[in-house]
Write an enzyme that holds these catalytic residues in place. Structure first.
Site, PDB file in Angstrom:
ATOM      1  N   VAL A 182      -4.213  10.464  11.141  1.00 11.95           N
ATOM      2  CA  VAL A 182      -3.164  10.899  10.222  1.00 11.95           C
ATOM      3  C   VAL A 182      -3.881  11.401   8.961  1.00 11.95           C
ATOM      4  O   VAL A 182      -4.721  10.676   8.412  1.00 11.95           O
ATOM      5  CB  VAL A 182      -2.241   9.725   9.800  1.00 11.95           C
ATOM      6  CG1 VAL A 182      -1.026  10.243   9.041  1.00 11.95           C
ATOM      7  CG2 VAL A 182      -1.821   8.878  11.001  1.00 11.95           C
ATOM      8  N   ARG A 237      -2.796  -1.150  -5.722  1.00  9.01           N
ATOM      9  CA  ARG A 237      -3.674  -1.468  -6.858  1.00  9.01           C
ATOM     10  C   ARG A 237      -3.599  -0.414  -7.959  1.00  9.01           C
ATOM     11  O   ARG A 237      -3.831  -0.709  -9.112  1.00  9.01           O
ATOM     12  CB  ARG A 237      -5.136  -1.574  -6.381  1.00  9.01           C
ATOM     13  CG  ARG A 237      -5.417  -2.776  -5.518  1.00  9.01           C
ATOM     14  CD  ARG A 237      -6.763  -2.630  -4.828  1.00  9.01           C
ATOM     15  NE  ARG A 237      -6.791  -1.425  -4.016  1.00  9.01           N
ATOM     16  CZ  ARG A 237      -7.835  -0.978  -3.354  1.00  9.01           C
ATOM     17  NH1 ARG A 237      -8.983  -1.613  -3.442  1.00  9.01           N
ATOM     18  NH2 ARG A 237      -7.763   0.124  -2.625  1.00  9.01           N
ATOM     19  N   ARG A 238      -3.300   0.844  -7.588  1.00 10.45           N
ATOM     20  CA  ARG A 238      -3.321   1.922  -8.597  1.00 10.45           C
ATOM     21  C   ARG A 238      -1.982   1.971  -9.336  1.00 10.45           C
ATOM     22  O   ARG A 238      -1.008   2.524  -8.828  1.00 10.45           O
ATOM     23  CB  ARG A 238      -3.664   3.252  -7.933  1.00 10.45           C
ATOM     24  CG  ARG A 238      -5.134   3.338  -7.526  1.00 10.45           C
ATOM     25  CD  ARG A 238      -5.416   4.521  -6.662  1.00 10.45           C
ATOM     26  NE  ARG A 238      -4.772   4.439  -5.355  1.00 10.45           N
ATOM     27  CZ  ARG A 238      -4.822   5.383  -4.432  1.00 10.45           C
ATOM     28  NH1 ARG A 238      -5.480   6.495  -4.668  1.00 10.45           N
ATOM     29  NH2 ARG A 238      -4.219   5.219  -3.268  1.00 10.45           N
ATOM     30  N   THR A 272       0.956   3.482  -2.569  1.00  8.74           N
ATOM     31  CA  THR A 272       0.529   4.458  -3.583  1.00  8.74           C
ATOM     32  C   THR A 272       0.055   5.774  -2.982  1.00  8.74           C
ATOM     33  O   THR A 272      -0.219   6.718  -3.713  1.00  8.74           O
ATOM     34  CB  THR A 272      -0.610   3.865  -4.444  1.00  8.74           C
ATOM     35  OG1 THR A 272      -1.618   3.386  -3.557  1.00  8.74           O
ATOM     36  CG2 THR A 272      -0.114   2.749  -5.327  1.00  8.74           C
ATOM     37  N   SER A 288      -3.539   0.519  14.571  1.00 12.87           N
ATOM     38  CA  SER A 288      -4.246   1.801  14.697  1.00 12.87           C
ATOM     39  C   SER A 288      -4.630   1.968  16.155  1.00 12.87           C
ATOM     40  O   SER A 288      -4.775   0.978  16.884  1.00 12.87           O
ATOM     41  CB  SER A 288      -5.517   1.781  13.847  1.00 12.87           C
ATOM     42  OG  SER A 288      -6.337   2.895  14.145  1.00 12.87           O
ATOM     43  N   GLY A 323       0.815  -1.222   0.000  1.00 14.24           N
ATOM     44  CA  GLY A 323       0.000   0.000   0.000  1.00 14.24           C
ATOM     45  C   GLY A 323       0.840   1.260   0.000  1.00 14.24           C
ATOM     46  O   GLY A 323       0.706   2.109   0.881  1.00 14.24           O
ATOM     47  N   THR A 361      -4.394  11.610   5.475  1.00 15.20           N
ATOM     48  CA  THR A 361      -3.979  10.915   4.242  1.00 15.20           C
ATOM     49  C   THR A 361      -5.247  10.779   3.383  1.00 15.20           C
ATOM     50  O   THR A 361      -6.237  11.469   3.633  1.00 15.20           O
ATOM     51  CB  THR A 361      -3.434   9.511   4.566  1.00 15.20           C
ATOM     52  OG1 THR A 361      -4.504   8.769   5.189  1.00 15.20           O
ATOM     53  CG2 THR A 361      -2.235   9.544   5.507  1.00 15.20           C
ATOM     54  N   TYR A 408     -14.192  -1.761  11.460  1.00 14.29           N
ATOM     55  CA  TYR A 408     -12.813  -1.282  11.266  1.00 14.29           C
ATOM     56  C   TYR A 408     -12.014  -1.520  12.551  1.00 14.29           C
ATOM     57  O   TYR A 408     -10.892  -2.047  12.502  1.00 14.29           O
ATOM     58  CB  TYR A 408     -12.789   0.207  10.877  1.00 14.29           C
ATOM     59  CG  TYR A 408     -11.372   0.726  10.734  1.00 14.29           C
ATOM     60  CD1 TYR A 408     -10.541   0.268   9.709  1.00 14.29           C
ATOM     61  CD2 TYR A 408     -10.838   1.635  11.651  1.00 14.29           C
ATOM     62  CE1 TYR A 408      -9.223   0.717   9.594  1.00 14.29           C
ATOM     63  CE2 TYR A 408      -9.523   2.093  11.535  1.00 14.29           C
ATOM     64  CZ  TYR A 408      -8.723   1.623  10.504  1.00 14.29           C
ATOM     65  OH  TYR A 408      -7.412   2.056  10.404  1.00 14.29           O
TER      66      TYR A 408
HETATM   67  P1  NDP Z   1      -4.334   5.788   2.353  1.00 12.34           P
HETATM   68  O1  NDP Z   1      -5.725   5.567   1.886  1.00 12.34           O
HETATM   69  O2  NDP Z   1      -3.651   7.064   1.990  1.00 12.34           O
HETATM   70  O3  NDP Z   1      -3.393   4.578   1.883  1.00 12.34           O
HETATM   71  C1  NDP Z   1      -3.831   3.245   1.917  1.00 12.34           C
HETATM   72  C2  NDP Z   1      -2.914   2.395   1.052  1.00 12.34           C
HETATM   73  O4  NDP Z   1      -3.375   1.036   1.136  1.00 12.34           O
HETATM   74  C3  NDP Z   1      -2.954   2.806  -0.394  1.00 12.34           C
HETATM   75  O5  NDP Z   1      -1.652   2.759  -0.929  1.00 12.34           O
HETATM   76  C4  NDP Z   1      -3.821   1.749  -1.041  1.00 12.34           C
HETATM   77  O6  NDP Z   1      -3.387   1.516  -2.379  1.00 12.34           O
HETATM   78  C5  NDP Z   1      -3.512   0.527  -0.169  1.00 12.34           C
HETATM   79  N1  NDP Z   1      -4.572  -0.454  -0.248  1.00 12.34           N
HETATM   80  C6  NDP Z   1      -5.844  -0.353   0.204  1.00 12.34           C
HETATM   81  N2  NDP Z   1      -6.542  -1.438  -0.131  1.00 12.34           N
HETATM   82  C7  NDP Z   1      -5.689  -2.256  -0.809  1.00 12.34           C
HETATM   83  C8  NDP Z   1      -5.829  -3.516  -1.430  1.00 12.34           C
HETATM   84  N3  NDP Z   1      -6.973  -4.202  -1.419  1.00 12.34           N
HETATM   85  N4  NDP Z   1      -4.751  -4.060  -2.055  1.00 12.34           N
HETATM   86  C9  NDP Z   1      -3.587  -3.383  -2.081  1.00 12.34           C
HETATM   87  N5  NDP Z   1      -3.393  -2.198  -1.508  1.00 12.34           N
HETATM   88  C10 NDP Z   1      -4.446  -1.626  -0.896  1.00 12.34           C
HETATM   89  O7  NDP Z   1      -4.400   5.625   3.938  1.00 12.34           O
HETATM   90  P2  NDP Z   1      -3.256   5.592   5.057  1.00 12.34           P
HETATM   91  O8  NDP Z   1      -1.928   5.830   4.499  1.00 12.34           O
HETATM   92  O9  NDP Z   1      -3.727   6.444   6.151  1.00 12.34           O
HETATM   93  O10 NDP Z   1      -3.390   4.081   5.541  1.00 12.34           O
HETATM   94  C11 NDP Z   1      -2.315   3.180   5.639  1.00 12.34           C
HETATM   95  C12 NDP Z   1      -2.527   2.255   6.814  1.00 12.34           C
HETATM   96  O11 NDP Z   1      -2.538   3.018   8.008  1.00 12.34           O
HETATM   97  C13 NDP Z   1      -3.855   1.501   6.796  1.00 12.34           C
HETATM   98  O12 NDP Z   1      -3.625   0.170   7.249  1.00 12.34           O
HETATM   99  C14 NDP Z   1      -4.710   2.246   7.816  1.00 12.34           C
HETATM  100  O13 NDP Z   1      -5.691   1.440   8.387  1.00 12.34           O
HETATM  101  C15 NDP Z   1      -3.639   2.652   8.809  1.00 12.34           C
HETATM  102  N6  NDP Z   1      -3.958   3.765   9.692  1.00 12.34           N
HETATM  103  C16 NDP Z   1      -4.305   4.985   9.174  1.00 12.34           C
HETATM  104  C17 NDP Z   1      -4.595   6.030  10.040  1.00 12.34           C
HETATM  105  C18 NDP Z   1      -5.057   7.359   9.556  1.00 12.34           C
HETATM  106  O14 NDP Z   1      -5.629   8.133  10.363  1.00 12.34           O
HETATM  107  N7  NDP Z   1      -4.824   7.720   8.288  1.00 12.34           N
HETATM  108  C19 NDP Z   1      -4.461   5.869  11.494  1.00 12.34           C
HETATM  109  C20 NDP Z   1      -4.120   4.544  11.912  1.00 12.34           C
HETATM  110  C21 NDP Z   1      -3.841   3.549  11.033  1.00 12.34           C
HETATM  111  P3  NDP Z   1      -4.327   1.288  -3.639  1.00 12.34           P
HETATM  112  O15 NDP Z   1      -5.599   2.042  -3.409  1.00 12.34           O
HETATM  113  O16 NDP Z   1      -3.517   1.816  -4.782  1.00 12.34           O
HETATM  114  O17 NDP Z   1      -4.496  -0.180  -3.695  1.00 12.34           O
HETATM  115  C1  8X3 Z   2      -7.382   5.304  11.707  1.00 15.77           C
HETATM  116  C2  8X3 Z   2      -7.566   6.067  12.956  1.00 15.77           C
HETATM  117  O1  8X3 Z   2      -9.221   6.610  14.787  1.00 15.77           O
HETATM  118  O2  8X3 Z   2      -9.884   7.050  12.477  1.00 15.77           O
HETATM  119  O3  8X3 Z   2      -7.038   3.982  11.993  1.00 15.77           O
HETATM  120  O4  8X3 Z   2      -9.817   4.836  13.324  1.00 15.77           O
HETATM  121  S1  8X3 Z   2      -9.209   6.126  13.396  1.00 15.77           S
END
Ligand code: NDP
Ligand code: 8X3
Length: 253
Positions: free
Chosen positions: A186, A34-35, A11, A140, A9, A188, A153
């Protein structure tokens, strides 16, 4: 010889920031997602800006066959993965349990739990044969607490928390470190994905306080990955200073 990191992940968000942070350390990098366009762009930018070798693997972590095929197609010397960052993951929806979408639930369970397992099984077996490696799971705060409407989730991230502990026990005899980082909010693409593309709703999640940046998480992951051999960070919770508990950031929704 350069070390190798595999980041699922990559991208966008945290995964992309990790790719840049490990590029600064001169790692060889395997990025997945995936992208395809975003993946290829990132590969080109990393190669150009950091003069490092990068392999981009375009697959969906929910597709066990595609995961297996792509990883097994890696050149032999690229199987020597030093650090695996299990980052690919997402949230879909924010609904009470009786109103949740089955499709959303299945997407989260298949991605956050089963996808992480498919990748970990293969890469950990390679690490075992070399008796070294480090798996860093992105959990998380939702894997430590639950919040209103976060039900499935939160359950998937509690599963990541459990798997992190379990993997550490199973892989300890094989010289493999296992760590998890559990971020709070975070900024994103996470919330845009959670709300199925509704940018306005997603922006509200980050209103009125300062969320973490993807680079904050990447820097901390680099810290975890670069401790001396006898030190392991088992579990690290990292929050925005202004977010004391998990539901704080969803009060605007
Ligand atoms: P983004 O949506 O910016 O990034 C998510 C990444 O996961 C993308 O690169 C996406 O790539 C990839 N992904 C999602 N589904 C798939 C799939 N089926 N196959 C392959 N790749 C996949 O979010 P974040 O960077 O915030 O998230 C990253 C991780 O951090 C996640 O596990 C999320 O749960 C965790 N997290 C995020 C928090 C937040 O507040 N943002 C806080 C705590 C944890 P693509 O779409 O190209 O496949
Ligand atoms: C992402 C953080 O608190 O939105 O895992 O679930 S929260």
């Amino acid at each position: 010889m350069s070390k190798i990191v595999l980041i699922t992940g990559a991208t966008s968000g945290i995964g992309e920031a990790c790719a840049k942070a490990f590029a600064l350390l001169n790692y060889k990098i395997i990025i997945t997602g995936r992208r395809k366009d975003k993946l290829e762009n990132l590969k080109q930018n990393l190669e150009r800006d950091f003069s490092i070798e990068v392999i981009a693997l375009n697959f969906d972590v929910r597709d066990c066959k595609a995961v297996t095929q792509n990883l097994h197609d890696l050149p032999n010397d690229w199987r020597h993965i030093d650090v695996l960052i299990n980052n690919a993951g997402l949230s879909q929806g924010l609904d009470p349990i009786h109103e949740g979408s089955l499709t959303d639930w299945e997407t989260m369970i298949d991605t956050n739990i089963k996808g992480l397992l498919y990748v970990s099984k293969i890469v950990s077996s390679w690490m075992i044969s070399r008796k070294s490696g480090h798996i860093i799971n992105i959990g998380s705060i939702a894997g430590k607490e639950v919040y209103a409407n976060g039900n499935v989730y939160c359950a998937t991230k509690h599963a990541v928390d459990a798997l992190n502990k379990a993997m550490r026990i199973d892989l300890l005899p094989h010289g493999i470190k296992v760590s998890a980082i559990h971020p709070g909010a975070v900024e994103t693409e996470f919330s845009v994905v959670r709300f199925h593309g509704d940018q306005e709703k997603a922006a509200k999640v980050y209103e009125g306080y300062e969320p973490l940046l993807a680079s904050d998480i990447a820097e901390t992951i680099v810290f975890i990955a670069t401790r001396p051999a006898h030190v392991n960070i088992n579990d690290l919770v990292i929050m925005p200073t202004s977010q004391a508990s998990t539901s704080h950031h969803l009060k605007n929704i």
